[in-house]
Design an enzyme around this catalytic site. Structure first.
Site, PDB file in Angstrom:
ATOM      1  N   CYS A 143      -6.234   1.548   5.357  1.00  0.00           N
ATOM      2  CA  CYS A 143      -6.922   0.328   5.769  1.00  0.00           C
ATOM      3  C   CYS A 143      -6.477  -0.036   7.180  1.00  0.00           C
ATOM      4  O   CYS A 143      -5.584   0.593   7.762  1.00  0.00           O
ATOM      5  CB  CYS A 143      -6.621  -0.804   4.796  1.00  0.00           C
ATOM      6  SG  CYS A 143      -4.898  -1.391   4.873  1.00  0.00           S
ATOM      7  N   HIS A 147       0.838  -1.196   0.000  1.00  0.00           N
ATOM      8  CA  HIS A 147       0.000   0.000   0.000  1.00  0.00           C
ATOM      9  C   HIS A 147       0.874   1.247   0.000  1.00  0.00           C
ATOM     10  O   HIS A 147       2.052   1.209   0.376  1.00  0.00           O
ATOM     11  CB  HIS A 147      -0.947  -0.011   1.193  1.00  0.00           C
ATOM     12  CG  HIS A 147      -2.013  -1.046   1.091  1.00  0.00           C
ATOM     13  ND1 HIS A 147      -3.116  -1.091   1.918  1.00  0.00           N
ATOM     14  CD2 HIS A 147      -2.170  -2.088   0.221  1.00  0.00           C
ATOM     15  CE1 HIS A 147      -3.902  -2.105   1.577  1.00  0.00           C
ATOM     16  NE2 HIS A 147      -3.346  -2.732   0.551  1.00  0.00           N
ATOM     17  N   GLU A 178       0.831   3.826   1.912  1.00  0.00           N
ATOM     18  CA  GLU A 178       1.303   4.172   3.251  1.00  0.00           C
ATOM     19  C   GLU A 178       2.488   3.294   3.651  1.00  0.00           C
ATOM     20  O   GLU A 178       3.456   3.772   4.260  1.00  0.00           O
ATOM     21  CB  GLU A 178       0.175   3.989   4.273  1.00  0.00           C
ATOM     22  CG  GLU A 178      -1.083   4.802   3.951  1.00  0.00           C
ATOM     23  CD  GLU A 178      -2.107   3.999   3.176  1.00  0.00           C
ATOM     24  OE1 GLU A 178      -3.295   4.091   3.513  1.00  0.00           O
ATOM     25  OE2 GLU A 178      -1.709   3.272   2.229  1.00  0.00           O
TER      26      GLU A 178
END
Length: 320
Positions: free
Chosen positions: A270, A243, A245
Site C-alpha cells: 500500500c 502490515h 511489509e
C-alpha cells in the site's frame, strides 16, 4: 526430465503423452503396470520397459538430461520415490464424467453410464491403491474439456511443461513461496499478506500482517476496523494491524537491510508501506497480487528509483 501422467479414465492422458512424444519425449514404463497394455492399444512406441522400480529410477537418474514420460502413474511406491527426485514432474488429467464416458464408448468399450461411473469410482476410491491418492500429488493439473485434439495441443504448448522452473524454482519463485508461507501466519481479518526481505539471495527477515505483539489477534476481535470496518484502503487510520511489509522492516532494521535488498510480498504494498520501504533503502520490490493502491505505489517507487515489478509464476493448472 521425467514427466509422469496420472488421471481418470478417458480424460485424455494418452493425448498428453502423444503431445510430449512430439516434443521429443521417450515413453518408459514398469512392465508390471496395470496400464502397460494401454501403450500398445494406443500404438505408442515404448522406449524401455523395466521389471522393478529401482531399475526405472536408476535409468532415469543416469540419463536425467534426456526427456522421458510415463504414460500412466498407478504405482504409489514409484510416485513416492520420484517425488524426491529433482528431475520429476507429475501431471494429472481430468474431464467431466459425461464427456469421459462418451470418449470411453467411442473407443470401442461397451457399458452403460452407470457401469462406467462404478468402474471410475472403483479405480479412484476403492482399489488396492486408490488412484485419487496419486492424482492429488500432481504438480500440474489439466482439465480437458476439449473435443479437439488440436485445441488441446495448442493449450499444452501455452502451458510450457518443459519450463525448467517447474523442476527447480528461480529465486523469485523461491522467495515468493516463502512470502506465501509467511502469509499463512496472518491473523488479519481483511486479507492474508506475507513479506520476505532478501539480501544477496539470503533471507534477512520475514513478516505477516496482524495486530502488534501483546494485543488481541485481529481474528479474535483485536482490530475493530478489520472486523467491522470499510473495504480495502479505507479507514486505515483506525486500523490496529501492522502490515506484513512493516513487520518485516521492523524485524530487519535499516542496518541489516543495507542498500541492495529486495522485498518480496504476495500483495502489492500500500502507499503507507511504500513510503517506509523507500526510506529503508530497499532497491527492489517484487509482488504477486495487485492491490487497490497500485497506482499510488508505482508513482512513489518510480520517483524514489525503487524497482517495482509483478511476479508471474508458471501456470500449474490448465482448463482446456
Amino acid at each position: 526430465m521425467l514427466i509422469g501422467i496420472s488421471g481418470t479414465i478417458s480424460s485424455g492422458k494418452a493425448e498428453v503423452v502423444r503431445y510430449l512424444t512430439f516434443q521429443g519425449f521417450e515413453i518408459i514404463q514398469l512392465a508390471s503396470s496395470s496400464f502397460s497394455i494401454s501403450t500398445k492399444a494406443k500404438n505408442f512406441d515404448v522406449h524401455k520397459s523395466f521389471e522393478t522400480i529401482d531399475e526405472l529410477v536408476d535409468f532415469v537418474t543416469l540419463n536425467w538430461r534426456r526427456n522421458f514420460v510415463i504414460s500412466h502413474m498407478d504405482n504409489p511406491d514409484l510416485v513416492d520415490i520420484l517425488h524426491k527426485r529433482p528431475f520429476f514432474l507429475q501431471v494429472s488429467v481430468d474431464a467431466p464424467i459425461k464427456m469421459r464416458y462418451e470418449r470411453f464408448v467411442a473407443s470401442g468399450a461397451s457399458c452403460t453410464l452407470e457401469e462406467f461411473i462404478k468402474l471410475d469410482d472403483d479405480l479412484l476410491y476403492y482399489g488396492k491403491t486408490p488412484l485419487i491418492q496419486i492424482i492429488h500429488q500432481a504438480h500440474v493439473d489439466i482439465v480437458n474439456t476439449s473435443a479437439s485434439v488440436r485445441d488441446l495441443y495448442v493449450k499444452l504448448s501455452e502451458l510450457n511443461l518443459l519450463d525448467k522452473e517447474r523442476l527447480r524454482p528461480t529465486w523469485d519463485s523461491y522467495f515468493m513461496r516463502l512470502a506465501d508461507l509467511a502469509a499463512l501466519r496472518s491473523n488479519c481479518m481483511k486479507r492474508r499478506v506475507g513479506a520476505v526481505i532478501v539480501r544477496s539471495s539470503r533471507v534477512v527477515a520475514t513478516g505477516y500482517n496482524g495486530t502488534p505483539r501483546h494485543l488481541t489477534n485481529c481474528n479474535e476481535g483485536g482490530c475493530d476496523r478489520c472486523n467491522k470496518g470499510p473495504g480495502s484502503g479505507a479507514g486505515l487510520s483506525t486500523c490496529l494491524c501492522l502490515h506484513a511489509e512493516e513487520n518485516a522492516l521492523l524485524e530487519a532494521g535499516r542496518d541489516r537491510i543495507g542498500e541492495d535488498s529486495v522485498l518480496y510480498c504476495n500483495t502489492c504494498p500500500c502507499l503507507t508501506c511504500s513510503i517506509k520501504i523507500v526510506q529503508s533503502g530497499i532497491k527492489e520490490v517484487v509482488y504477486a497480487q495487485s492491490y487497490s493502491m497500485d497506482e499510488a505505489t508505482h508513482r512513489v517507487m518510480k520517483e524514489a528509483k525503487v524497482v517495482l515489478r509483478q511476479f508471474q509464476p508458471p501456470r500449474d493448472e490448465l482448463f482446456v
